[in-house]
Design a protein around this motif. Structure first.
Motif, short mmCIF file in Angstrom:
data_model
loop_
_atom_site.label_atom_id
_atom_site.label_comp_id
_atom_site.label_asym_id
_atom_site.label_seq_id
_atom_site.Cartn_x
_atom_site.Cartn_y
_atom_site.Cartn_z
N ARG A 21 0.96 -1.17 0.06
CA ARG A 21 -0.08 -0.02 0.06
C ARG A 21 0.82 1.40 0.15
O ARG A 21 1.58 1.64 0.94
N ALA A 22 0.78 2.15 -1.10
CA ALA A 22 1.61 3.04 -1.39
C ALA A 22 1.58 4.38 -0.13
O ALA A 22 0.48 4.44 0.26
N SER A 23 2.79 4.99 0.08
CA SER A 23 2.81 6.09 0.88
C SER A 23 3.49 7.13 0.29
O SER A 23 4.18 6.95 -0.69
N ASP A 24 3.39 8.37 0.89
CA ASP A 24 4.03 9.78 0.06
C ASP A 24 4.58 10.23 1.34
O ASP A 24 3.96 10.95 2.02
N PRO A 25 5.89 10.50 1.21
CA PRO A 25 6.72 9.78 0.27
C PRO A 25 7.02 8.37 0.63
O PRO A 25 6.57 7.78 1.55
N HIS A 44 7.65 4.60 1.71
CA HIS A 44 8.18 4.31 3.10
C HIS A 44 9.69 4.08 3.35
O HIS A 44 10.04 4.41 4.59
N HIS A 45 10.34 3.46 2.45
CA HIS A 45 11.72 3.16 2.64
C HIS A 45 12.73 4.12 1.99
O HIS A 45 13.73 3.56 2.07
N ALA A 46 12.16 5.41 1.36
CA ALA A 46 12.93 6.08 0.66
C ALA A 46 14.23 6.82 1.44
O ALA A 46 15.21 6.71 1.07
N ASP A 47 13.87 7.47 2.66
CA ASP A 47 14.87 8.08 3.60
C ASP A 47 15.89 7.12 3.70
O ASP A 47 17.25 7.38 3.72
N GLU A 48 15.71 5.88 4.40
CA GLU A 48 16.38 5.09 4.86
C GLU A 48 17.20 4.54 3.92
O GLU A 48 18.62 4.10 4.13
N LEU A 49 16.83 4.31 2.59
CA LEU A 49 17.60 3.73 1.64
C LEU A 49 18.71 4.61 1.23
O LEU A 49 19.61 4.04 0.84
N LEU A 50 18.17 6.00 0.84
CA LEU A 50 19.19 6.76 0.62
C LEU A 50 20.22 6.93 1.36
O LEU A 50 21.50 7.15 1.39
N PRO A 71 4.97 1.68 -9.23
CA PRO A 71 5.58 2.96 -8.81
C PRO A 71 4.48 4.22 -8.54
O PRO A 71 3.44 4.13 -9.02
N GLY A 72 4.68 5.21 -7.39
CA GLY A 72 3.91 6.03 -7.52
C GLY A 72 3.86 7.10 -8.34
O GLY A 72 4.82 7.01 -9.24
N GLU A 73 3.09 8.11 -8.26
CA GLU A 73 3.09 8.90 -9.16
C GLU A 73 4.43 10.05 -9.37
O GLU A 73 4.74 10.29 -10.64
N GLY A 74 5.22 9.97 -8.42
CA GLY A 74 6.35 10.59 -8.45
C GLY A 74 7.83 9.72 -8.38
O GLY A 74 8.95 10.31 -8.12
N HIS A 75 7.58 8.54 -8.91
CA HIS A 75 8.67 7.65 -8.75
C HIS A 75 9.82 7.91 -9.87
O HIS A 75 11.03 8.14 -9.38
N VAL A 76 9.45 8.28 -11.01
CA VAL A 76 10.57 8.58 -11.91
C VAL A 76 11.20 9.81 -11.53
O VAL A 76 12.46 9.98 -11.78
N ALA A 77 10.42 11.10 -11.14
CA ALA A 77 11.12 12.07 -10.69
C ALA A 77 11.94 11.96 -9.28
O ALA A 77 13.14 12.55 -9.20
N TRP A 78 11.61 10.93 -8.61
CA TRP A 78 12.52 10.48 -7.44
C TRP A 78 13.36 10.04 -7.64
O TRP A 78 14.76 10.38 -7.28
#
Length: 329
Positions: free
Chosen positions: A172-176, A178-184, A208-215
């Motif tokens: 279930r997608a979240s914005d941002p 869920h794992h983005a910050d820890e991964l970076l 992919p969420g709406e902003g996946h490519v931009a992320w």
């Protein structure tokens, strides 16, 4: 030759598949080099859950998965069974370790010293993966676990290529995501380690969420992540990329902005024939047609060769140093 394959599972979830000889014969003249590995997880056949039905996939039963370390010996044996000229097409990877285990890096070193001259990297191994993570026996892997930092530090010191699966989000997608910050943060902590992030963080159920490519564009533009490449393996991921014209254009633009950072891989699992194997490539036909020919060549072949050709001499040198230390001892 059509492509090099940066992501290929010779074996499936019950450690069965073609031999390396059968794979090379099947792909001869059509595939160059291959990052070859098994699957580190074994599907348990729990009679009290599935009776006489022998499951061969993690979604085929509610039984647990467990880490199967012998997979590395199987891959080494397959590689060593090949004549020298055919070994040049295969870059074996170590996968038989538990990424939640502080001893995992010891396993990696032990495999290299048991089979010197064989392995080029580690992976594909998974941290957060859709429904797989919850089915693995024992403590769940985590981006926060220091065992993962030990693994990536060890890989960087030796020179091993790392193929790493971590979903960018929950089912279930979240914005941002869920794992983005820890991964970076993880990527930034291990700038000396060559990492290939599998599937750009997507999966069968992680869309992919709406902003996946931009992320992804922001991540790839940040010099703290210059050591991270992305593979676009798996036909499930390909369906997201080529889903419609607007999506296809966005992905093509992204890849052409960062042509040295993407690799093609099939993510085929123990294929029985060429048609089943190459299907994961042909799904991308609309993308191949859209890319500049020079960029396409980088994604299909050249980025693979650059990454693995840089890694292998470092790994062999580390093995030689360790043998010299052992001889002196």
């Amino acid at each position: 030759m059509r492509f090099n394959d940066s992501h290929f599972h010779l074996l499936n979830y019950i450690q069965r598949g073609p031999t390396a000889r059968e794979y090379l014969d099947m792909t001869a003249g059509r595939v160059g080099r291959v990052a070859m590995f098994g699957i580190p997880l074994q599907q348990k056949w729990d009679y009290f859950l599935s009776g006489d039905h022998a499951p061969d996939y993690y979604l085929g039963t509610n039984a647990d998965l467990y880490y199967y370390s012998f997979v590395d010996a199987v891959i080494a044996r397959e590689y060593l069974s090949l004549p020298e000229k055919d070994r040049r097409r295969v870059d074996p990877m170590i996968t038989g370790f538990n990424p939640a285990d502080m001893y995992a890096s010891d396993h990696i070193e032990r495999v290299l010293l048991t089979f010197p001259g064989v392995f080029a990297g580690i992976g594909e191994f998974s941290i957060h993966k859709e429904f797989v993570s919850s089915k693995v026996s024992g403590h769940a892997a985590s981006l926060r676990n220091p065992a993962l930092d030990r693994i990536l530090t060890t890989a960087g010191e030796i020179g091993l290529v790392v193929i790493f699966h971590n979903d960018i989000d929950h089912v279930r997608a979240s914005d941002p995501p869920h794992h983005a910050d820890e991964l970076l943060d993880l990527f930034a902590r291990h700038a000396e380690t060559t990492i290939i992030w599998a599937h750009t963080g997507l999966g069968r159920f992680v869309a992919p969420g709406e902003g996946h490519v931009a992320w992804l564009d922001r991540m790839l533009s940040d010099p703290r992540h210059d050591h991270v490449a992305l593979d676009i393996s798996w036909d499930e991921v390909a369906k997201y990329v080529v889903g419609d014209d607007a999506t296809l254009e966005a992905w093509a633009t992204l890849i052409e902005r960062h042509p040295t950072r993407f690799l093609f891989g099939t993510d085929a699992v123990a294929p029985a024939d060429w048609e089943g194997y190459v299907a994961n490539y042909t799904v991308y036909d609309p993308l191949w047609e859209r890319l500049d020919p020079d960029v396409r060549a980088q994604v299909e072949r050249l980025n693979y060769e650059r990454i693995f050709d840089a890694a292998i001499p470092r790994v062999r040198a580390w093995e030689q140093r360790q043998r010299a230390i052992g001889d002196d001892g």
